[in-house]
Design a protein around this motif. Structure first.
Motif, PDB file in Angstrom:
ATOM      1  N   ALA A 716      17.699  81.382  -7.019  1.00 10.54           N
ATOM      2  CA  ALA A 716      17.622  82.749  -7.541  1.00 10.54           C
ATOM      3  C   ALA A 716      16.632  82.828  -8.704  1.00 10.54           C
ATOM      4  O   ALA A 716      15.801  83.732  -8.772  1.00 10.54           O
ATOM      5  N   LEU A 717      16.693  81.841  -9.572  1.00 11.47           N
ATOM      6  CA  LEU A 717      15.813  81.847 -10.751  1.00 11.47           C
ATOM      7  C   LEU A 717      14.365  81.668 -10.326  1.00 11.47           C
ATOM      8  O   LEU A 717      13.466  82.373 -10.797  1.00 11.47           O
ATOM      9  N   SER A 718      14.124  80.720  -9.411  1.00 14.64           N
ATOM     10  CA  SER A 718      12.746  80.475  -8.948  1.00 14.64           C
ATOM     11  C   SER A 718      12.173  81.736  -8.339  1.00 14.64           C
ATOM     12  O   SER A 718      11.036  82.125  -8.606  1.00 14.64           O
ATOM     13  N   LEU A 741       6.187  75.719 -17.976  1.00 11.56           N
ATOM     14  CA  LEU A 741       5.856  74.877 -16.817  1.00 11.56           C
ATOM     15  C   LEU A 741       5.795  73.405 -17.203  1.00 11.56           C
ATOM     16  O   LEU A 741       6.223  72.539 -16.451  1.00 11.56           O
ATOM     17  N   GLU A 742       5.261  73.168 -18.395  1.00 15.82           N
ATOM     18  CA  GLU A 742       5.166  71.794 -18.879  1.00 15.82           C
ATOM     19  C   GLU A 742       6.559  71.144 -18.896  1.00 15.82           C
ATOM     20  O   GLU A 742       6.755  70.031 -18.415  1.00 15.82           O
ATOM     21  N   HIS A 743       7.513  71.885 -19.494  1.00 12.00           N
ATOM     22  CA  HIS A 743       8.890  71.394 -19.550  1.00 12.00           C
ATOM     23  C   HIS A 743       9.450  71.197 -18.152  1.00 12.00           C
ATOM     24  O   HIS A 743      10.055  70.175 -17.844  1.00 12.00           O
ATOM     25  N   LEU A 744       9.240  72.235 -17.311  1.00  9.21           N
ATOM     26  CA  LEU A 744       9.816  72.223 -15.969  1.00  9.21           C
ATOM     27  C   LEU A 744       9.266  71.038 -15.166  1.00  9.21           C
ATOM     28  O   LEU A 744      10.013  70.228 -14.616  1.00  9.21           O
ATOM     29  N   ILE A 745       7.929  70.943 -15.148  1.00 12.40           N
ATOM     30  CA  ILE A 745       7.307  69.855 -14.395  1.00 12.40           C
ATOM     31  C   ILE A 745       7.742  68.522 -14.966  1.00 12.40           C
ATOM     32  O   ILE A 745       8.068  67.585 -14.252  1.00 12.40           O
ATOM     33  N   TYR A 763       9.904  75.268  -6.175  1.00 12.56           N
ATOM     34  CA  TYR A 763       9.239  74.986  -7.446  1.00 12.56           C
ATOM     35  C   TYR A 763       7.731  75.133  -7.290  1.00 12.56           C
ATOM     36  O   TYR A 763       7.037  75.574  -8.189  1.00 12.56           O
ATOM     37  N   LYS A 764       7.275  74.743  -6.111  1.00 11.09           N
ATOM     38  CA  LYS A 764       5.850  74.866  -5.834  1.00 11.09           C
ATOM     39  C   LYS A 764       5.471  76.350  -5.907  1.00 11.09           C
ATOM     40  O   LYS A 764       4.501  76.738  -6.555  1.00 11.09           O
ATOM     41  N   GLN A 765       6.310  77.167  -5.286  1.00 11.70           N
ATOM     42  CA  GLN A 765       6.021  78.589  -5.232  1.00 11.70           C
ATOM     43  C   GLN A 765       6.047  79.218  -6.625  1.00 11.70           C
ATOM     44  O   GLN A 765       5.176  79.983  -7.013  1.00 11.70           O
ATOM     45  N   TRP A 884       1.939  66.760  -8.177  1.00 10.99           N
ATOM     46  CA  TRP A 884       3.139  66.368  -7.424  1.00 10.99           C
ATOM     47  C   TRP A 884       3.933  67.618  -6.998  1.00 10.99           C
ATOM     48  O   TRP A 884       4.397  67.718  -5.884  1.00 10.99           O
ATOM     49  N   VAL A 885       4.008  68.604  -7.894  1.00  8.48           N
ATOM     50  CA  VAL A 885       4.798  69.788  -7.573  1.00  8.48           C
ATOM     51  C   VAL A 885       4.084  70.686  -6.555  1.00  8.48           C
ATOM     52  O   VAL A 885       4.685  71.151  -5.595  1.00  8.48           O
ATOM     53  N   ILE A 886       2.773  70.896  -6.766  1.00  9.99           N
ATOM     54  CA  ILE A 886       2.119  71.879  -5.885  1.00  9.99           C
ATOM     55  C   ILE A 886       1.268  71.228  -4.785  1.00  9.99           C
ATOM     56  O   ILE A 886       0.806  71.918  -3.880  1.00  9.99           O
ATOM     57  N   GLY A 887       1.056  69.923  -4.854  1.00  6.98           N
ATOM     58  CA  GLY A 887       0.259  69.238  -3.831  1.00  6.98           C
ATOM     59  C   GLY A 887      -1.218  69.256  -4.185  1.00  6.98           C
ATOM     60  O   GLY A 887      -1.701  70.151  -4.893  1.00  6.98           O
ATOM     61  N   GLU A 888      -1.937  68.224  -3.681  1.00  8.34           N
ATOM     62  CA  GLU A 888      -3.356  68.041  -3.994  1.00  8.34           C
ATOM     63  C   GLU A 888      -4.177  69.270  -3.614  1.00  8.34           C
ATOM     64  O   GLU A 888      -5.026  69.742  -4.355  1.00  8.34           O
ATOM     65  N   GLU A 889      -3.863  69.780  -2.445  1.00 10.55           N
ATOM     66  CA  GLU A 889      -4.685  70.840  -1.896  1.00 10.55           C
ATOM     67  C   GLU A 889      -4.613  72.100  -2.760  1.00 10.55           C
ATOM     68  O   GLU A 889      -5.634  72.688  -3.126  1.00 10.55           O
TER      69      GLU A 889
END
Ligand SMILES: O=C(O)CCC(=O)C(=O)O
Ligand SMILES: [Fe+2]
Length: 930
Positions: A716-718, A741-745, A763-765, A884-889
């Motif tokens: 829900a939060l995301s 984001l720094e904290h989250l990641i 998280y990626k989204q 790592w969270v959002i992927g290289e691409e």
């Protein structure tokens, strides 16, 4: 310019005639009379004295013969000293054969005069010399008889406690004093301390060797313990003819009758000044009288005054009834074209005021001096010289200084001492009065408390506009509070807390109250109200700090302190509903508030009074989030909070915050402050009601759900953040969302499951939505970059190299500034070598950490928003967490910022596109419909 020291005193009043018609300057005749009376006071002598004697008076010229030992060789040898002691008896304390021996009072060896014989004729001359010295020092004009009484030997540890030589039966008729000759024999300790009327001197026989000492029989004296060697003395009883009036120290009094008369006339004149007259309101009657001797600024005090000055001042002190502190003072004055009092002290030397400017006229009108120039005859102590300075010529500045006494009628003393009151003066006088109150020996605590109360009110009590005359200095306020408590002046205490209770004062007051209450020196119920009142003027966020000072957790407490602490918490709870409605409560308040509840260990109070308010105000997200942080810790380490139930509360509160909060309203302190600076301090109304939050607190909401594995809440939060991201204010990214984001990641990337499970797409989204919004709002407006960061690719000879393709991607990117390669040493060396072809276009550095060092490649140049943002994102990826969270691409896509330039859209369109992107991605991620 001149500098002068002056000395001044207060004068007791008797009923003076009142004649309102006669207002004007003090008649010159009165001033001349006072001056003459003071000038005429001469002291006849001191109450004790010490003088050195020449060595040649001893040696063979003594001719000392002792019964049972024989001739005594000078200087005395250890062996003869032992023989002498063998002949001695322990000296008794008192007079006569029945006098008791008490070595705790007197511990010394003695021999009677009858056992001694002086066979040298020269000895009589020495004795005459000593008697002459005595007559002169003690001021005795009649012939003196000195009769040998004892020989005393003090060994190490020997002493004689304080006593007088007055005994009920006289040792000899007409006896008035004692003469001691200290024979030449080295010793340390054993000095003689003499005291008379509050004055004390040390006659150092250990230093003045050999020496003669004398004092009046009514003088208290004490021989300090000998610490080494032998103190060897002869004591003589001093007498004058029994028919004459016996001299005593008490009779050293000068004749002050004339002075009393002339002061009386002055006071009468002062009394004729109508209280109502303008002059009387403005002026404080006082007189300056120059002292005869020079005094150092540090030492000036009654006890340091030299005989004649002392006699002049003591006159007034003797007549003084106990009428309060500050009744008499010395004044140290500095003239500087106009005059100033450098240091005003009382007779004990305690500071009253310093650096007090006074009018030239004030000095000249009130100075009792027979010369026109008050500084005539005063040595100049200092000179400051400046050589040729352009056309201004050379200058020399002379400082003159003199000591003076100030005579002030007792009823005007307070007014005199608080003339021209500034913060510094108030501070100084309040500290003076406080010291009087805190001195257990002082008989003046009561009046001092009254003076202090009046002065504190004058200095600190705010007027109708809320301004006080002087700014309260924390140290002074605390001294006043301590003094108020010591003298039972709770009204004063409570008033001062109300008038001068700044944050810093209040903090120290809580500590003070705690310490005194624990020591049983304060009745907490007397001070509680004013302290609670001051708290109520403050934000709840500060209350828990004060509570911690009052009752530090895990530390000793007392029933009344506990009760006060409970009241503070109850008061906070009572205000909660209203404060929440007014919207003034922020995250800190929530945190501090819950901390207080937690510290009280009062689950019932929480459940019945606090929880309903929290539930009703989840739209005030920061406050509730602050409270949640503490409440979450209560689930594991609180004795009084039931675990499972508390956990349920945390969950349901988190859930309602997530569903009700509007993340676009969240702000940070920094941005609000920056806004305030831009608007020159004018707070705009929305600022006041803004929801101020710290990025860490927001991340904490995430973390709490993450740790308890409340998946539904996480989702829900995301979703909420992802959905609202495009509407976030551009200004809030820098201090709120990127740090968030720094904290989250940070915590996602470091969680133990990181290596086994890929990050959840939500998280990626969430991250992508925030980053896109960030770049759209801050870079989107910027024209296409003029300074591209693109660099030529490097050539790599090894076909199988796994690093160079990545390196070249970075080098050819127009936006990326920094790249990190966490690879082994051989591969780092390879990268460094191929990068050599780029010369100064990149800088290389290595970072420590992880399994191997990281090579950091940074391009030189480029200052556009785009470059700055890219750098920020690269920093966000420092540990590889963002990738790592959002992927290289996606990482490459975001850093490339190509999406910002889609068809050269304007900003508004870009935002819309961003929103559309989010929705589509959310559906793909299987979160649609949530
Ligand atoms: O030893 C001295 O100097 C003083 C002795 C003394 O006070 C005394 O004998 O009464
Ligand atoms: Fe004595």
């Amino acid at each position: 310019m001149n500098v002068s020291e002056l000395l001044v005193n207060s004068v007791p009043e008797t009923g003076a005639a009142s004649n309102p018609g006669n207002a004007g300057a003090i008649p010159r005749g009165v001033m001349v009379d006072i001056r003459k009376a003071l000038d005429d006071i001469q002291t006849p002598g001191s109450f004790s004295a010490i003088g050195g004697l020449a060595e040649h008076r001893f040696a063979d010229r003594l001719g000392l013969h002792v019964e049972g030992v024989g001739d005594i060789a000078m200087p005395l040898q250890e062996e003869q000293a032992r023989q002498l002691i063998a002949q001695c008896r322990q000296a008794p304390y008192g007079k006569g054969s029945e006098a008791p021996v008490d070595t705790s009072v007197r511990n010394t060896w003695e021999l009677d005069a009858s056992q001694l014989e002086f066979r040298s004729a020269a000895w009589a001359k020495t004795l005459d010399h000593c008697v002459e010295f005595t007559a002169k020092s003690l001021g005795i004009s009649s012939p003196i008889v000195a009769e040998l009484y004892k020989m005393l030997i003090y060994e190490k540890g020997a002493m004689f406690k304080a006593h007088t030589d007055n005994t009920s039966t006289e040792k000899i008729p007409g006896m008035f004093g004692t003469l001691v000759i200290c024979l030449p024999l080295p010793h340390t300790g054993g000095d003689l301390v003499v005291r008379h009327r509050g004055l004390q001197k040390t006659l150092q026989t250990s230093v003045t060797q050999p020496s003669v000492l004398c004092w009046y029989s009514d003088v208290h004296h004490e021989v300090l313990p000998v610490t080494s060697g032998y103190r060897w003395v002869l004591t003589y009883n001093l007498a004058i003819s029994p028919d004459l009036v016996r001299p005593t120290a008490a009779l050293l009094q000068p004749d002050t009758g004339k002075l009393q008369q002339s002061l009386g006339r002055w006071l009468e004149h002062v009394g004729t000044q109508s209280e109502e007259s303008e002059k009387a309101k403005r002026d404080v009657p006082h007189l300056y009288y120059l002292l005869a001797h020079e005094y150092s600024e540090a030492s000036i005090a009654l006890r340091a005054l030299k005989t004649t000055d002392l006699a002049r001042l003591q006159h007034d002190e003797d007549d003084e009834d106990e009428d309060g502190p500050g009744a008499r003072h010395e004044l140290d004055h500095v003239y500087e074209t106009s005059v100033s009092i450098k240091k005003l002290v009382d007779l004990d030397g305690s500071l009253l005021r310093s650096a007090l400017d006074i009018d030239d006229h004030d000095l000249l009108d009130n100075l009792i001096s027979d010369c026109v120039d008050p500084l005539k005859g005063v040595d100049d102590r200092n000179e400051e010289y400046q050589g040729y300075m352009g056309n201004s010529g050379s200058t020399a500045t002379h400082w003159y200084r003199t000591a003076a006494t100030v005579l002030v009628p007792r009823s005007s003393t307070e007014k005199f001492l608080t003339r021209d009151l500034d913060s510094r003066g108030a501070q100084s006088m309040l500290r003076y009065y406080a010291a009087k109150c805190l001195d257990p020996k002082s008989a003046q605590r009561q009046p001092a408390e009254e003076y202090m109360h009046r002065l504190a009110s004058r200095a600190w009590e705010p007027d109708s506009r809320g301004w006080s005359k002087c700014s309260p200095d924390v140290g002074t306020v605390i001294e006043v509070l301590k003094a108020a408590i010591a003298s039972g002046g709770y009204d004063l205490f409570n008033n001062v807390v109300a008038w001068a209770g700044t944050d810093a004062v209040l903090a120290r007051t809580f500590t003070l109250v705690r310490n005194l209450a624990l020591a049983g020196r304060l009745d907490v119920s007397e001070v509680k109200k004013s302290m609670l009142d001051s708290l109520s003027k403050r934000h709840v966020a500060n209350w828990s700090d004060y509570l911690e000072l009052l009752c530090p957790s895990e530390k000793e407490s007392s029933a009344d302190l506990d009760e006060m602490a409970a009241e503070i918490v109850n008061q906070a709870v009572k205000r909660l509903e209203g404060d929440l409605k007014s919207g003034i409560l922020q995250e800190n308040d929530g945190f501090a508030f819950m901390l207080m509840i937690q510290r009280r260990q009062d689950y019932d109070l929480f459940k019945t009074c606090v929880l309903p308010d929290l539930e009703a105000s989840t739209s005030t997200a920061p406050f509730v989030l602050g409270a949640l942080q503490v409440l979450d810790t209560c689930t594991s380490d609180s004795k009084s909070f039931p675990q499972a139930e508390t956990l349920e509360i945390v969950k349901s509160l988190s859930k309602s915050v997530i569903s009700t909060m509007d993340i676009t309203k969240l702000r940070t302190k920094q941005t609000l402050q920056a806004e305030e600076r831009r608007t020159h301090g004018h707070k705009t109304p929305p600022t006041q009601l803004a929801q101020v939050i710290d990025p860490a607190t927001l991340a904490e909401l995430f973390q709490i759900s993450f740790e308890h594995a409340w998946d539904d809440l996480l989702m829900a939060l995301s979703l909420k953040i992802a959905a609202q991201a495009p509407s976030i204010l551009a200004s809030e990214f820098n201090f709120l969302w990127i740090p968030f984001l720094e904290h989250l990641i940070g915590f996602l990337h470091s969680s133990p499951t990181t290596t086994t499970t890929p990050p959840s797409p939500r998280y990626k989204q969430l991250t992508l939505s925030l980053l896109e919004s960030y770049l759209t709002s801050s870079v989107g407006r910027e024209p296409a970059p003029s300074a591209s960061l693109t660099l030529p690719a490097v050539h790599c000879s090894s076909g199988a190299c796994s690093d160079c393709p990545g390196l070249n991607g970075f080098l050819e990117s127009p936006d990326r500034r920094t790249a990190r390669f966490q690879v082994g040493k051989a591969r780092r060396t390879h990268l460094q070598r191929v990068l050599g072809s780029l010369g100064g276009m990149v800088t290389l550095a290595t970072e420590q950490g992880g399994r191997s060092e990281t090579l950091v490649v940074t391009k030189v140049g480029g200052k556009s928003q785009r470059h700055r943002r890219a750098t920020r994102l690269e920093d966000l990826d420092e540990e590889g967490g963002l990738r790592w969270v959002i992927g290289e691409e996606e990482y490459e896509r975001i850093l490339g910022m190509g999406f910002l330039r889609r068809g050269g859209e304007v900003l508004g369109a870009a935002v819309t596109a961003g929103v559309a992107g989010v929705k589509r991605s959310a559906e793909e991620a299987g979160m649609g419909g949530y």
